[in-house]
Design an enzyme around this catalytic site. Structure first.
Site, mmCIF file in Angstrom:
data_model
loop_
_atom_site.group_PDB
_atom_site.id
_atom_site.type_symbol
_atom_site.label_atom_id
_atom_site.label_comp_id
_atom_site.label_asym_id
_atom_site.label_seq_id
_atom_site.Cartn_x
_atom_site.Cartn_y
_atom_site.Cartn_z
ATOM 1 N N ASP A 23 0.810 -1.226 0.000
ATOM 2 C CA ASP A 23 0.000 0.000 0.000
ATOM 3 C C ASP A 23 0.840 1.272 0.000
ATOM 4 O O ASP A 23 0.414 2.285 0.544
ATOM 5 C CB ASP A 23 -0.916 0.009 1.224
ATOM 6 N N CYS A 24 2.007 1.261 -0.618
ATOM 7 C CA CYS A 24 2.893 2.423 -0.555
ATOM 8 C C CYS A 24 2.503 3.497 -1.570
ATOM 9 O O CYS A 24 2.515 3.251 -2.781
ATOM 10 C CB CYS A 24 4.331 1.986 -0.811
ATOM 11 N N LYS A 52 15.134 -8.070 4.546
ATOM 12 C CA LYS A 52 15.069 -7.968 3.085
ATOM 13 C C LYS A 52 16.117 -8.885 2.451
ATOM 14 O O LYS A 52 17.170 -9.133 3.051
ATOM 15 C CB LYS A 52 15.285 -6.521 2.642
ATOM 16 N N SER A 78 11.287 7.997 -4.880
ATOM 17 C CA SER A 78 10.277 8.262 -5.916
ATOM 18 C C SER A 78 10.537 9.572 -6.653
ATOM 19 O O SER A 78 10.272 9.680 -7.855
ATOM 20 C CB SER A 78 8.871 8.270 -5.301
ATOM 21 N N HIS A 164 -4.633 7.948 0.789
ATOM 22 C CA HIS A 164 -4.235 7.424 2.089
ATOM 23 C C HIS A 164 -4.830 8.276 3.207
ATOM 24 O O HIS A 164 -5.366 7.743 4.189
ATOM 25 C CB HIS A 164 -2.708 7.402 2.214
ATOM 26 N N TRP A 211 -1.194 1.710 8.206
ATOM 27 C CA TRP A 211 -0.991 2.805 9.163
ATOM 28 C C TRP A 211 -1.141 2.314 10.602
ATOM 29 O O TRP A 211 -0.450 2.801 11.508
ATOM 30 C CB TRP A 211 -1.957 3.950 8.868
ATOM 31 N N LYS A 214 2.228 0.820 11.325
ATOM 32 C CA LYS A 214 3.316 1.798 11.340
ATOM 33 C C LYS A 214 3.319 2.618 12.628
ATOM 34 O O LYS A 214 4.384 2.853 13.228
ATOM 35 C CB LYS A 214 3.196 2.731 10.130
#
Length: 226
Positions: A23-24, A52, A78, A164, A211, A214
C-alpha cells in the site's frame, strides 16, 4: 527496448520477493508515471522490515523503496525516479512548472503527524483542513490539475497520498474531507478514476492496516474512552 523493473512494498505476509502489491503511495507514484507513459515494466515486491533479501540489499544498501531498475542502473526514491523517467523517457513532459512545485506538499506530512498523535482534537486537524482549503483554492484558480489542463508528476505524487489520508482519517479519526471543498473532491475523483490509478490501486483495508502497524494505532481513535 527498455528493461524496467520496480521494487516496492509487498502486501503483508506475502514474503520477499513477492508478486503481491502493498500500500505504498510513493511506489504508486512510480507505477502511475510508467502507466501514463505507456512503458512496459515488471514488478517485484519486498516485505518491509529487517529481513530484506541479501541480493536486494547489495544493489540497494539503504533498503528503502521504491526502487527502479533500468538495465544495470538502480534508482531509489520516488522523486529521483520521477526525474529519471522524465529525462530519459518522457522528454520532460512530466515536470511540474516551477511556480506550482510546492502546491499541496504539506498535506501528507500534516496528515501523518495528526495520525501519529492519536488525538482527533490535535491542532494538526485545523492545519490539515487549512491545507485542504488552500489546495481547493489553487484548483479553482489553476485546475483541473495542479498545473492546469493535464496531469504532471506532482499530481501522480499527490493523488495516492490524498487517498491514504482520506481512507485513514475516516477510519481512525472519523474525519471526512469537507464536502464544500468541491474542487478537491472533483480532483480526487478525476485522479482516482484514471485507468492508471485503478490499475495500480490497493484495497482500503490494506491502507488501514498499514498505518495501524506503522504507528501502533488502535482499531479506532475517535470516540475511544480515555
Amino acid at each position: 527496448m527498455s528493461d524496467l523493473e520496480v521494487f516496492g512494498k509487498a502486501a503483508p505476509g506475502t514474503g520477499s520477493p513477492s508478486k503481491e502489491r502493498g500500500d505504498c503511495p510513493f511506489t504508486q507514484r512510480v507505477f502511475l508515471e510508467l502507466e501514463e507513459l505507456g512503458l512496459p515494466y515488471t514488478t517485484t515486491y519486498i516485505q518491509e522490515g529487517p529481513n530484506k533479501p541479501h541480493w536486494f540489499m547489495v544493489k540497494n544498501p539503504s533498503g528503502l523503496m521504491p526502487v527502479l531498475r533500468d538495465g544495470e542502473t538502480w534508482i531509489q526514491d520516488s522523486y529521483k525516479i520521477a526525474e529519471y523517467l522524465d529525462k530519459h523517457y518522457a522528454g520532460n513532459t512530466l515536470k511540474i512548472p516551477v511556480e506550482f512545485r510546492d502546491v499541496g506538499d504539506k498535506i501528507f506530512p500534516i496528515f501523518t503527524k495528526w495520525l501519529q498523535s492519536k488525538d482527533p482534537g490535535s491542532p494538526c486537524r485545523d492545519e490539515f483542513v487549512e491545507e485542504l482549503v488552500g489546495f481547493d483554492r489553487h484548483l479553482q484558480n489553476h485546475g483541473p490539475y495542479i498545473a492546469g489542463e493535464r496531469p504532471t508528476d506532482s499530481d501522480f505524487a499527490l493523488a495516492p497520498k490524498l487517498r491514504h489520508a482520506r481512507v485513514a482519517l475516516a477510519h481512525f479519526m472519523d474525519f471526512r474531507f469537507p464536502q464544500e471543498l468541491g474542487a478537491v473532491q472533483s480532483y480526487m475523483n478525476r485522479m482516482e478514476s484514471r485507468e492508471s490509478f485503478e490499475k495500480t490501486n490497493y484495497p482500503d483495508e490494506m491502507i488501514i492496516q498499514g498505518w495501524r502497524t506503522k504507528f501502533k494505532l488502535p482499531e479506532k481513535i475517535a470516540n475511544v474512552p480515555n
